[in-house]
Design an enzyme around this catalytic site. Structure first.
Site, short mmCIF file in Angstrom:
data_model
loop_
_atom_site.label_atom_id
_atom_site.label_comp_id
_atom_site.label_asym_id
_atom_site.label_seq_id
_atom_site.Cartn_x
_atom_site.Cartn_y
_atom_site.Cartn_z
CG ASP B 52 2.05 7.34 -4.30
OD1 ASP B 52 0.95 7.10 -4.79
OD2 ASP B 52 2.23 7.58 -3.08
CD GLU B 124 2.07 5.18 -8.26
OE1 GLU B 124 1.63 5.95 -7.39
OE2 GLU B 124 2.20 3.95 -8.08
#
EC number: 3.1.26.3
Lengths: 236, 236
Positions: B52, B124
């Site tokens: 992320d 992610e």
């Protein structure tokens, strides 16, 4: 002032900018640019945008490596504690950044120099400028010096919530009933004392006391975490 | 399957993992780990946490460099358009990542493999694994191939709001009155047409039409941006 700032950065953090204009930009507010329209100056906001993401990665990377067993939820909360505007203004003050900001006269008069929100911005724009000028490794080095020791000094402890920690540790493989039971409550109204036990799968795992039921529950959760050996995953 | 996946990553993106276990971890859901308790497997969540932040920096860095005049507010909105879970699941599908996820039987049966939320997570965690195994430059290369071309394909255009853009461009040095005035309104109720002019400092800067006042205002703002030559700061 510029000389003093350069010396400070070099001595304290080993940082010497190749492009001084980036450092200027990081410490220049729009009000100053507006007062000096002929100097072709830039203000810090774009660097702040970039620094925000740089700092977030450096912190994420660090806590990911430092706490190899910490689950995602707690990593996310720890990151949120370290990457927030309250922390940024504290960091900026720690580095005496307020001395070096270039403000317009009106903003100066209005006391902007010591405003938390400006200091936050400047912390991020500084990180953005270091990243552009020196690369990620220098930002990491700066954070090793200035930010990460704060973990051990307990700056971010208040953000931890033992009940949530316990719940996450226990329920990692699915839902488990965690029950907080009031064992005792006494003392006068203005100094009431509560005692709570936390029961997991019919087993009492810890008791805690406090001046409110909530505080006693937190203490009980902390005791259960200690008993389960989970405290090691936290800070240290 | 592993072989096919490795080949796909190498051929499509030039990525060859040094530590295959990281790639396994990135594509393994907790349900699969629970069904294979003896294999010492890890699930993707920690890598998702890291990925992320990595992805956020790579995107920030890219748009910062690509749009050197774009002010902070619009950079932030463009980043939000590119760094959000809706985009992540589209990227993951584009890369056919759903084929390679390791799920427990129950989750498989429940259709998790095609669930947006899982695909977001996997996008992610993949980025996190690439970063750990190969470094930031390889993530940047992957994004150059897969993500950044989407800017030119208009994937993120819907997130732009011309009225806000115009306001930010005009008010960069302080408040300016921007006035949207209804010039005309006609047509039957089910096909009503509105015409709006945007007036800035008593000057008409653009007109726009649409089936609602709001749509006509957006069109007028877009016309004003074009007249002011600000469209260049947007995408392209």
């Amino acid at each position: 002032m510029q000389k003093e700032f350069d010396d400070m950065l070099a001595q304290q953090y080993g940082i010497k900018f190749n492009d001084e204009k980036l450092l200027d930009e990081a410490f220049t507010q729009a009000s100053y640019v507006n007062e000096h329209p002929d100097q072709g100056l830039k203000f810090y906001e774009r660097l702040e945008f970039l620094g925000d993401a740089v700092y977030q990665l450096v912190v994420s990377d660090y806590i990911f490596e430092r706490y190899p067993e910490m689950p995602q939820g707690r990593l996310t909360r720890l990151r949120a504690a370290m990457v927030n505007r309250h922390s940024f203004s504290r960091f900026a003050r720690e580095c005496n950044f307020e001395k070096y900001i270039r403000l317009g006269k009106g903003e100066e008069k209005a006391g902007a120099r010591n405003r938390d929100s400006l200091l936050c911005d400047i912390f991020e724009s500084f990180i953005g400028a270091v990243y552009l000028d020196q690369g990620l490794a220098t930002v990491q080095h700066f954070c090793q010096l200035v930010i990460f020791p704060k973990l051990d000094e307990g700056w971010f402890d208040e953000f931890f919530d033992h009940k949530t920690e316990l719940q996450e540790a226990i329920q990692i493989n699915g839902p488990v009933a965690i029950d907080y039971q009031l064992l005792d409550e006494d003392g006068p109204d203005n100094d009431r004392q509560f005692k709570v036990v936390v029961v997991i799968n019919q087993e009492s795992l810890g008791t805690g006391e406090g001046h409110s039921k909530k505080a006693a529950e937190q203490a009980a959760a902390k005791a259960a975490l200690d008993k389960l050996g989970i405290q090691d995953q936290k800070l240290q």
